[in-house]
Design a protein around this motif. Structure first.
Motif, PDB file in Angstrom:
ATOM      1  N   ASP A 136     -71.988  -6.529  51.286  1.00  0.00           N
ATOM      2  CA  ASP A 136     -71.134  -5.570  51.992  1.00  0.00           C
ATOM      3  C   ASP A 136     -69.895  -6.271  52.549  1.00  0.00           C
ATOM      4  O   ASP A 136     -69.724  -7.482  52.402  1.00  0.00           O
ATOM      5  N   GLY A 137     -69.042  -5.517  53.178  1.00  0.00           N
ATOM      6  CA  GLY A 137     -67.793  -6.038  53.711  1.00  0.00           C
ATOM      7  C   GLY A 137     -67.971  -7.053  54.820  1.00  0.00           C
ATOM      8  O   GLY A 137     -67.037  -7.794  55.149  1.00  0.00           O
ATOM      9  N   GLN A 138     -69.140  -7.112  55.419  1.00  0.00           N
ATOM     10  CA  GLN A 138     -69.418  -8.080  56.478  1.00  0.00           C
ATOM     11  C   GLN A 138     -70.100  -9.333  55.948  1.00  0.00           C
ATOM     12  O   GLN A 138     -70.495 -10.204  56.717  1.00  0.00           O
ATOM     13  N   GLY A 139     -70.294  -9.402  54.634  1.00  0.00           N
ATOM     14  CA  GLY A 139     -70.915 -10.580  54.030  1.00  0.00           C
ATOM     15  C   GLY A 139     -72.420 -10.513  53.917  1.00  0.00           C
ATOM     16  O   GLY A 139     -73.044 -11.429  53.407  1.00  0.00           O
ATOM     17  N   LYS A 140     -73.021  -9.421  54.392  1.00  0.00           N
ATOM     18  CA  LYS A 140     -74.476  -9.280  54.291  1.00  0.00           C
ATOM     19  C   LYS A 140     -74.854  -8.931  52.855  1.00  0.00           C
ATOM     20  O   LYS A 140     -74.150  -8.192  52.175  1.00  0.00           O
ATOM     21  N   VAL A 141     -75.994  -9.484  52.421  1.00  0.00           N
ATOM     22  CA  VAL A 141     -76.452  -9.250  51.059  1.00  0.00           C
ATOM     23  C   VAL A 141     -77.808  -8.564  51.086  1.00  0.00           C
ATOM     24  O   VAL A 141     -78.711  -8.971  51.824  1.00  0.00           O
ATOM     25  N   ALA A 142     -77.923  -7.527  50.266  1.00  0.00           N
ATOM     26  CA  ALA A 142     -79.202  -6.850  50.055  1.00  0.00           C
ATOM     27  C   ALA A 142     -79.450  -6.767  48.558  1.00  0.00           C
ATOM     28  O   ALA A 142     -78.522  -6.537  47.779  1.00  0.00           O
ATOM     29  N   VAL A 143     -80.683  -6.988  48.179  1.00  0.00           N
ATOM     30  CA  VAL A 143     -81.083  -6.837  46.784  1.00  0.00           C
ATOM     31  C   VAL A 143     -81.968  -5.599  46.729  1.00  0.00           C
ATOM     32  O   VAL A 143     -82.983  -5.515  47.422  1.00  0.00           O
ATOM     33  N   THR A 144     -81.559  -4.629  45.921  1.00  0.00           N
ATOM     34  CA  THR A 144     -82.304  -3.393  45.766  1.00  0.00           C
ATOM     35  C   THR A 144     -83.093  -3.465  44.461  1.00  0.00           C
ATOM     36  O   THR A 144     -82.518  -3.746  43.398  1.00  0.00           O
ATOM     37  N   VAL A 145     -84.389  -3.215  44.561  1.00  0.00           N
ATOM     38  CA  VAL A 145     -85.268  -3.264  43.384  1.00  0.00           C
ATOM     39  C   VAL A 145     -85.772  -1.865  43.104  1.00  0.00           C
ATOM     40  O   VAL A 145     -86.355  -1.214  43.959  1.00  0.00           O
ATOM     41  N   ARG A 146     -85.512  -1.374  41.900  1.00  0.00           N
ATOM     42  CA  ARG A 146     -86.076  -0.114  41.429  1.00  0.00           C
ATOM     43  C   ARG A 146     -87.331  -0.488  40.633  1.00  0.00           C
ATOM     44  O   ARG A 146     -87.257  -1.139  39.593  1.00  0.00           O
ATOM     45  N   LEU A 147     -88.490  -0.116  41.174  1.00  0.00           N
ATOM     46  CA  LEU A 147     -89.758  -0.476  40.532  1.00  0.00           C
ATOM     47  C   LEU A 147     -89.960   0.305  39.240  1.00  0.00           C
ATOM     48  O   LEU A 147     -89.619   1.493  39.171  1.00  0.00           O
ATOM     49  N   ASP A 148     -90.544  -0.363  38.246  1.00  0.00           N
ATOM     50  CA  ASP A 148     -90.900   0.300  36.992  1.00  0.00           C
ATOM     51  C   ASP A 148     -92.064   1.243  37.238  1.00  0.00           C
ATOM     52  O   ASP A 148     -92.864   1.046  38.156  1.00  0.00           O
ATOM     53  N   GLU A 149     -92.194   2.224  36.373  1.00  0.00           N
ATOM     54  CA  GLU A 149     -93.341   3.145  36.448  1.00  0.00           C
ATOM     55  C   GLU A 149     -94.613   2.367  36.128  1.00  0.00           C
ATOM     56  O   GLU A 149     -94.607   1.492  35.262  1.00  0.00           O
ATOM     57  N   PRO A 150     -95.712   2.669  36.834  1.00  0.00           N
ATOM     58  CA  PRO A 150     -96.972   1.931  36.579  1.00  0.00           C
ATOM     59  C   PRO A 150     -97.533   2.202  35.197  1.00  0.00           C
ATOM     60  O   PRO A 150     -97.250   3.108  34.537  1.00  0.00           O
TER      61      PRO A 150
END
Length: 118
Positions: A104-118
């Motif tokens: 983001d603009g403040q330098g914070k990092v997030a990793v978003t994981v979309r889980l696969d269907e079981p």
């Protein structure tokens, strides 16, 4: 200077020990459901890596907020289009998914994981 601290042998040993502890039966109750090990392939090396992270799950989406992102490299494997990831022992079993890192603009990092269907 901070980069050296987080890439030190002590931190690598601590991460390896934490990964090992998450594999002990019953220990997940002590550690909590918010800590898992991620497994991924390095974008340049092609090697498989494992590292413990704190996660927040909302259905089929998992968010990893990267603490001190400028001192860590693992999340850079998921920039742009992202890539495959495995969350080891999330809710008692391994889950695969697709991870994308965002800063983001403040330098914070997030990793978003979309889980696969079981």
């Amino acid at each position: 200077m901070a980069r050296g601290i987080f890439n030190s042998p002590v931190v690598r040993w601590f991460n390896a020990a934490a990964v090992g502890l998450t594999r002990l039966p019953g220990l997940d109750r002590l550690i909590g459901h918010g800590v898992v090990v991620i497994r991924y392939t390095g974008r340049r090396s092609g090697r498989t890596f494992e590292t413990p992270v704190s996660v927040r799950r909302d259905g089929t989406q998992v968010t990893i907020n990267v603490m001190t992102p400028d001192s860590k490299n693992w999340w850079r494997n998921f920039l742009g289009a992202g890539g495959p990831i495995t969350l080891v022992n999330l809710d008692g079993k391994d889950h695969t998914g697709h991870a994308v890192a965002h800063r983001d603009g403040q330098g914070k990092v997030a990793v978003t994981v979309r889980l696969d269907e079981p």
